[in-house]
Motif scaffolding. Sequence first.
Motif, mmCIF file in Angstrom:
data_model
loop_
_atom_site.group_PDB
_atom_site.id
_atom_site.type_symbol
_atom_site.label_atom_id
_atom_site.label_comp_id
_atom_site.label_asym_id
_atom_site.label_seq_id
_atom_site.Cartn_x
_atom_site.Cartn_y
_atom_site.Cartn_z
ATOM 1 N N ALA A 197 -3.227 -0.673 10.476
ATOM 2 C CA ALA A 197 -3.601 0.675 10.468
ATOM 3 C C ALA A 197 -2.495 1.478 10.892
ATOM 4 O O ALA A 197 -2.283 2.463 10.024
ATOM 5 C CB ALA A 197 -4.652 0.811 11.695
ATOM 6 N N ARG A 198 -1.635 0.991 11.694
ATOM 7 C CA ARG A 198 -0.199 2.041 12.056
ATOM 8 C C ARG A 198 0.589 1.937 10.665
ATOM 9 O O ARG A 198 1.002 3.066 10.469
ATOM 10 C CB ARG A 198 0.197 1.332 13.452
ATOM 11 C CG ARG A 198 -0.243 1.670 14.594
ATOM 12 C CD ARG A 198 0.443 1.450 15.734
ATOM 13 N NE ARG A 198 0.906 0.024 15.968
ATOM 14 C CZ ARG A 198 0.024 -0.694 16.685
ATOM 15 N NH1 ARG A 198 -1.093 0.012 17.223
ATOM 16 N NH2 ARG A 198 0.167 -2.150 16.733
ATOM 17 N N GLY A 199 0.791 0.873 10.325
ATOM 18 C CA GLY A 199 1.720 0.816 8.846
ATOM 19 C C GLY A 199 0.907 1.579 7.857
ATOM 20 O O GLY A 199 2.040 2.316 7.089
ATOM 21 N N THR A 200 -0.223 1.723 7.583
ATOM 22 C CA THR A 200 -0.670 2.323 6.353
ATOM 23 C C THR A 200 -1.027 3.524 6.516
ATOM 24 O O THR A 200 -1.381 4.286 5.666
ATOM 25 C CB THR A 200 -1.739 1.258 5.506
ATOM 26 O OG1 THR A 200 -2.831 1.386 6.682
ATOM 27 C CG2 THR A 200 -1.341 -0.210 5.399
ATOM 28 N N GLY A 201 -1.617 3.858 7.844
ATOM 29 C CA GLY A 201 -2.087 5.198 8.061
ATOM 30 C C GLY A 201 -3.728 5.091 7.468
ATOM 31 O O GLY A 201 -4.187 6.589 7.478
ATOM 32 N N LEU A 202 -4.170 4.288 7.112
ATOM 33 C CA LEU A 202 -5.428 4.460 6.362
ATOM 34 C C LEU A 202 -6.535 3.910 7.568
ATOM 35 O O LEU A 202 -6.171 3.196 8.339
ATOM 36 C CB LEU A 202 -5.548 3.289 5.164
ATOM 37 C CG LEU A 202 -4.643 3.558 4.072
ATOM 38 C CD1 LEU A 202 -4.524 2.603 3.217
ATOM 39 C CD2 LEU A 202 -5.306 5.057 3.390
ATOM 40 N N PRO A 203 -7.633 4.460 7.242
ATOM 41 C CA PRO A 203 -8.747 4.337 8.032
ATOM 42 C C PRO A 203 -9.153 2.678 7.690
ATOM 43 O O PRO A 203 -9.104 2.411 6.459
ATOM 44 C CB PRO A 203 -10.022 5.133 7.600
ATOM 45 C CG PRO A 203 -9.436 6.149 6.640
ATOM 46 C CD PRO A 203 -7.949 5.718 6.240
ATOM 47 N N LEU A 204 -9.338 1.987 8.748
ATOM 48 C CA LEU A 204 -9.411 0.332 8.629
ATOM 49 C C LEU A 204 -10.626 -0.379 9.141
ATOM 50 O O LEU A 204 -11.113 0.102 10.133
ATOM 51 C CB LEU A 204 -7.879 -0.259 8.955
ATOM 52 C CG LEU A 204 -7.716 -1.713 8.809
ATOM 53 C CD1 LEU A 204 -6.211 -1.874 8.583
ATOM 54 C CD2 LEU A 204 -8.382 -2.435 9.732
ATOM 55 N N PHE A 251 0.724 -1.233 0.093
ATOM 56 C CA PHE A 251 0.122 0.025 0.018
ATOM 57 C C PHE A 251 0.851 1.307 0.037
ATOM 58 O O PHE A 251 0.448 2.270 -0.592
ATOM 59 C CB PHE A 251 -1.133 -0.209 1.293
ATOM 60 C CG PHE A 251 -2.028 -1.165 0.830
ATOM 61 C CD1 PHE A 251 -2.838 -0.885 0.031
ATOM 62 C CD2 PHE A 251 -1.932 -2.304 1.583
ATOM 63 C CE1 PHE A 251 -4.094 -1.804 -0.370
ATOM 64 C CE2 PHE A 251 -2.905 -3.321 1.450
ATOM 65 C CZ PHE A 251 -4.011 -3.033 0.525
ATOM 66 N N ASP A 252 2.277 0.995 0.543
ATOM 67 C CA ASP A 252 3.023 2.409 0.491
ATOM 68 C C ASP A 252 3.294 2.638 -0.943
ATOM 69 O O ASP A 252 3.352 4.088 -1.547
ATOM 70 C CB ASP A 252 4.252 1.929 1.377
ATOM 71 C CG ASP A 252 4.256 2.349 2.676
ATOM 72 O OD1 ASP A 252 3.143 2.924 3.083
ATOM 73 O OD2 ASP A 252 5.202 2.003 3.377
ATOM 74 N N ARG A 253 3.781 1.566 -1.572
ATOM 75 C CA ARG A 253 3.908 1.722 -3.088
ATOM 76 C C ARG A 253 2.938 2.384 -4.017
ATOM 77 O O ARG A 253 2.927 3.159 -4.611
ATOM 78 C CB ARG A 253 4.239 0.176 -3.932
ATOM 79 C CG ARG A 253 5.639 -0.169 -3.580
ATOM 80 C CD ARG A 253 6.179 -1.187 -4.694
ATOM 81 N NE ARG A 253 5.153 -2.354 -4.740
ATOM 82 C CZ ARG A 253 5.080 -3.214 -3.628
ATOM 83 N NH1 ARG A 253 6.102 -3.417 -2.602
ATOM 84 N NH2 ARG A 253 4.443 -4.543 -3.776
ATOM 85 N N GLN A 254 1.482 1.876 -3.725
ATOM 86 C CA GLN A 254 0.444 2.386 -4.467
ATOM 87 C C GLN A 254 0.439 3.787 -3.958
ATOM 88 O O GLN A 254 -0.051 4.748 -4.870
ATOM 89 C CB GLN A 254 -0.978 1.801 -3.920
ATOM 90 C CG GLN A 254 -0.790 0.110 -4.220
ATOM 91 C CD GLN A 254 -0.372 -0.375 -5.638
ATOM 92 O OE1 GLN A 254 -0.840 0.371 -6.569
ATOM 93 N NE2 GLN A 254 0.449 -1.133 -5.408
ATOM 94 N N HIS A 255 0.495 4.090 -2.747
ATOM 95 C CA HIS A 255 0.427 5.792 -2.219
ATOM 96 C C HIS A 255 1.648 6.508 -3.076
ATOM 97 O O HIS A 255 1.266 7.504 -3.618
ATOM 98 C CB HIS A 255 0.608 5.846 -0.748
ATOM 99 C CG HIS A 255 0.482 7.162 -0.304
ATOM 100 N ND1 HIS A 255 -0.761 8.009 -0.232
ATOM 101 C CD2 HIS A 255 1.323 8.110 -0.006
ATOM 102 C CE1 HIS A 255 -0.580 9.088 0.315
ATOM 103 N NE2 HIS A 255 0.644 9.155 0.523
ATOM 104 N N GLY A 256 2.795 5.809 -3.062
ATOM 105 C CA GLY A 256 3.771 6.462 -3.870
ATOM 106 C C GLY A 256 3.554 6.822 -5.226
ATOM 107 O O GLY A 256 4.067 7.761 -5.634
#
Length: 296
Positions: free
Chosen positions: A98-105, A47-52
């Motif tokens: 949740a902590r890793g992605t920072g997204l609402p989960l 998900f970090d890659r997708q965000h990037g």
Amino acid sequence: MACYGGIEAGGSRFVCAIGSGPDDLQTVVEFPTRRPAETIADAVAFFDRQHGEGAQLLALGVGAFGPIELDPGRPDFGYITSTPKPGWQDVDLVGELARGTGLPLRIDTDVNAAARAERLWGAARGLEHFLYVTVGTGIGVGAYLGGRILHGAHHPEMGHVLLPIDPEEPEGFDGSCPYHGRCAEGLASGSALVARWGDRLDSLPEEHPAWRMEANYLGTFLAGLALVLQPQRILVGGGVMNAVLLDMVRDVLAARLGGYRRTLAARKEIDRFLVMPGLGPRAGLLGALAVARAMD
Ligand code: ZN
């Protein structure tokens, strides 16, 4: 278009994707479920890659193997709890993601997630009361009743109810469930079939007694669920199910219901009542997206 993240968190593989539904699955990756830290790190990195790369995700949905604590009021909310899977007991799956992605989960069980997807896009579209049953390594049931997924103090574990023992059950077979022995999962899951007969059902000839016994167990199991919950339809899939077995299970189900519910008295009504899921092997991943969408 609104875009979501989804994680099908299975006991043997994790599948991650972004998208909004069956016609819009933009990126899908799959990797084996290993120890929790490295598996969760792989999901976060995806998900970090997708965000990037510019993806704007509204929320992340997870459909997970379990048992999972789903009560937000409990301190172990979002934890995988008493799973027999080594290393995964008491893992804070929701917190780590949740902590890793920072997204609402948002999280639900794998079967509840798949049920949500079948209602949005599959074989349960428009229904207010249905069951999603999967017969694979284990037996899981998601119940959608009165317009919502059924939850009690804990998510239902219908695959672990006890069944009458088939008269031809081989002596000495005590069932494969580590918790209850001869519950439905311990008698009729894929694991139970291999433990009892030494082979998968679809590797055995159709005249082998395994087929009749499996149909008897599943038909009896589903009749019990149908009487307790009164769904409009039951979707049954998973690695053990196939068209031949489905037909045999319908026969047993019809016999067990005995015409008591008049709209299910005729065999053609049973054929419409007990069907295969509509989304096939993608139900789990689409279920995770459906769980994310449920946050809106
Ligand atoms: Zn059990």
